[in-house]
Write a protein that holds these residues in place. Structure first.
Motif, PDB file in Angstrom:
ATOM      1  N   THR A 168      18.608 -45.345 -10.323  1.00 39.85           N
ATOM      2  CA  THR A 168      18.536 -46.152  -9.078  1.00 39.85           C
ATOM      3  C   THR A 168      19.013 -47.426  -9.168  1.00 39.85           C
ATOM      4  OG1 THR A 168      16.191 -46.684  -9.765  1.00 39.85           O
ATOM      5  CG2 THR A 168      16.255 -44.806  -8.450  1.00 39.85           C
ATOM      6  N   ARG A 169      19.563 -47.668 -10.049  1.00 37.08           N
ATOM      7  CA  ARG A 169      20.455 -48.977 -10.225  1.00 37.08           C
ATOM      8  C   ARG A 169      21.674 -48.583  -9.628  1.00 37.08           C
ATOM      9  NH1 ARG A 169      17.561 -53.496 -11.563  1.00 37.08           N
ATOM     10  NH2 ARG A 169      15.904 -53.329 -12.877  1.00 37.08           N
ATOM     11  N   ARG A 174      19.065 -49.883  -5.413  1.00 38.27           N
ATOM     12  CA  ARG A 174      17.567 -50.129  -5.258  1.00 38.27           C
ATOM     13  C   ARG A 174      17.298 -50.290  -3.820  1.00 38.27           C
ATOM     14  NH1 ARG A 174      14.505 -51.308  -9.995  1.00 38.27           N
ATOM     15  NH2 ARG A 174      15.004 -49.561 -11.458  1.00 38.27           N
ATOM     16  N   PHE A 185      11.623 -45.142  -5.785  1.00 34.43           N
ATOM     17  CA  PHE A 185      11.564 -46.883  -5.942  1.00 34.43           C
ATOM     18  C   PHE A 185      10.459 -47.250  -6.611  1.00 34.43           C
ATOM     19  CE2 PHE A 185      10.742 -51.107  -4.422  1.00 34.43           C
ATOM     20  CZ  PHE A 185      11.791 -51.687  -4.732  1.00 34.43           C
TER      21      PHE A 185
END
Ligand SMILES: N[C@@H](CCC(=O)N[C@@H](CS)C(=O)NCC(=O)O)C(=O)O
Length: 208
Positions: A168-169, A174, A185
């Motif tokens: 998710t980076r 994000r 998240f």
């Protein structure tokens, strides 16, 4: 063991697991595989597709493919804290989503990071990249729809949460997950706060 990697790249997935188990390893930085032909050629000597993570085991065996490494490290450590053991209630879901991530989501980065490898015409590359990125988003939505809380599998932390915390980076980032995939998240944010993974995260994502 020796882990070939680069801060913030896919090697972070394996680095986190090695740190979690307390396995000793050396980390060798490979350099930017997209910017440096030298970096690619060097890594290609041990991994013909020049990707990270590439892990060299104590006996010289070379492992690639983060999912295979994930399963292998749990066996080696004889520790089931990241990988639900055979016959456990979460085993099937764990295997399903681990492979879903590496088979359906991870390759979208391979395709969109350097579209020229797949589409020869420079004019067609931006639209190919956009289409692949849109497909990645569809896959993340599927993952979101199957996520439990507080961890992907529910009460049990697992290597899936490490994948979610790390990936998710990457694109779409994000902020996108906060808005469109709140469960992923929340898993990612909670994974950032896991004490035994904080040092790994800071090494890999120092500014985020
Ligand atoms: N299937 C591999 C994918 C690894 C991968 O795509 N790694 C990226 C970095 S995040 C890479 O090395 N990309 C360089 C390239 O594709 O040339 C795995 O799960 O380990």
């Amino acid at each position: 063991m020796k882990l070939y990697g680069e801060p913030g790249w896919g090697s972070a997935l394996v680095e986190a697991q090695l740190d979690w188990y307390g396995t000793e390893y050396d980390l060798e930085r490979v350099g930017d595989l997209f910017e440096s032909l030298h970096a690619r050629q060097n890594l290609a000597r041990i991994n013909p597709i020049a990707q990270v993570p590439t892990l060299v085991l104590g006996d010289g065996t070379i492992m690639t493919e983060s999912a295979a490494i994930t399963l292998y490290l749990a066996e080696l450590a004889q520790n089931d804290t990241l990988v639900p053991p055979a016959h456990s209630a979460q085993r099937a879901a764990f295997l399903r989503w681990l492979i879903f991530i590496v088979a359906n989501i991870y390759p979208t980065y391979t395709y969109a990071d350097d579209p020229a490898r797949f589409v020869h015409s420079p004019d067609a590359q931006p639209s190919f990249r956009n289409t692949v990125n849109e497909y990645a988003i569809k896959m993340y939505v599927v993952l979101e729809n199957h996520a439990s809380q507080p961890w992907f599998l529910g009460e049990r932390f697992s290597a899936l949460d490490i994948y979610i915390g790390t990936m998710t980076r990457w694109r779409p980032g994000r902020a996108w997950f906060a808005e469109h995939a709140p469960k992923l998240f929340s898993i990612a944010s909670a994974t950032d706060e896991v004490d035994s993974l904080k040092a790994t995260r800071q090494r890999n994502f120092p500014n985020k």
